[in-house]
Design an enzyme around this catalytic site. Structure first.
Site, PDB file in Angstrom:
ATOM      1  N   CYS A   1     -46.808  28.573 178.729  1.00  0.00           N
ATOM      2  CA  CYS A   1     -45.969  27.378 178.588  1.00  0.00           C
ATOM      3  C   CYS A   1     -44.788  27.667 177.654  1.00  0.00           C
ATOM      4  CB  CYS A   1     -46.786  26.193 178.092  1.00  0.00           C
ATOM      5  SG  CYS A   1     -47.864  26.527 176.686  1.00  0.00           S
ATOM      6  N   GLY A   2     -44.237  28.864 177.774  1.00  0.00           N
ATOM      7  CA  GLY A   2     -43.059  29.215 176.992  1.00  0.00           C
ATOM      8  C   GLY A   2     -43.348  29.249 175.501  1.00  0.00           C
TER       9      GLY A   2
END
Length: 287
Positions: free
Chosen positions: A88-89
């Protein structure tokens, strides 16, 4: 031909990865819609509840119970809200960076402990050998107000018992699918502006009495505040993952196109070389 086979295998592998990231993007988009609806519906209630509490406590004698007691800050509990999964970055990394800043700069001379909500935050805190008093990861399996309430009650009891002088929430505030803002929010003691008049001049009639209403509203407000922070984080997680998977899909598609072009050029060169060899052989036989 060995290079051609290797390039072809890379193209196949990248396209398989692209299918996975594309599927994860769609799943996150579906989950984001539900999480966004939940936090959008929760915010007005939480904000109005806080507004009512401020109106009730404005102009009071400076204390509205155990949860507003101001003590010299020696022991600090930081509640770090992250996710159970990655991909998720920078969603989880942003929280851990803020926690690091709090430990090394803001509360450098204080006794700092952590309450981890989310597997990724707990893993990072463990690697840094920080004092983690509790780690909660099961709440995301069935997140609702009832499952968040025991966590809030534990934090409230720890503060009221004097085990901590300050409790701080660190979480990702959901702004939109592409933007999550790291939020540092004081949970305890509760913030009351005793020198400020109420936001309106309405005179309330209290039943049964003002003190009883405040005593009931404060725990409810604190539980709502924690639940809202977790909902914010969940919505931000799905937004961050959807954005990350969208970028990963685009990058994989671009890489696959570049490799396909490279493969076609190499294949064409090999075919041209074979044709030239055949023509050269034929000319040699004629001679």
């Amino acid at each position: 031909m060995g290079n051609l086979k290797e390039t072809r295998n890379r193209i196949t592998s990248i396209k398989s990865t692209m299918q996975i990231t594309s599927a994860m993007k769609m799943v996150s988009a579906a989950k984001l819609k539900r999480a966004q609806d939940a936090i959008t519906q929760m915010r007005p209630y939480a904000e109005k509840l806080q507004e009512i509490l401020v109106n009730l406590t404005s102009g009071s004698d400076g204390t509205v119970g155990d949860y507003s007691t101001e003590r010299p800050v020696e022991k600090v509990l930081i509640v770090a809200v992250t996710s159970n999964r990655g991909l998720c970055g920078g969603f989880n990394a942003n929280i851990t960076k803020r926690c690091k800043v709090l430990v090394e700069e803001t509360y450098v001379d204080k006794d700092v402990s952590f309450f981890s909500i989310g597997k990724k935050g707990g893993e990072w805190l463990g690697l840094k050998e920080l004092n983690v008093v509790n780690s909660e990861i099961e709440i995301f399996n069935n997140l609702n107000f009832q499952t968040a309430t025991p966590i809030a009650e534990r934090l409230m009891n720890e503060f009221a018992s004097g085990n901590y002088d300050k409790v701080v929430l660190v979480y990702n505030h959901f702004k939109n699918a592409a933007t999550q803002l790291v939020q540092e929010e004081q949970f305890l003691p509760i913030l009351t502006d005793n020198n400020q008049e109420a936001s309106n001049n309405t005179e309330y009639i209290y039943e049964p009495d003002k003190e009883s209403i405040i005593a009931e509203l404060i725990p409810k407000s604190l539980k709502t505040q924690l639940y809202k922070a977790i909902l914010d984080s969940v919505a931000g997680e799905h937004g961050a993952r959807m954005t990350a998977m969208h970028k990963a899909t685009d990058n994989a598609n671009e890489l696959a196109n570049d490799l396909t072009l490279q493969y076609n050029k190499a294949r064409q060169a090999a075919i041209t070389t074979e044709i030239l060899e055949i023509v050269g052989g034929a000319e040699a036989l004629k001679s």
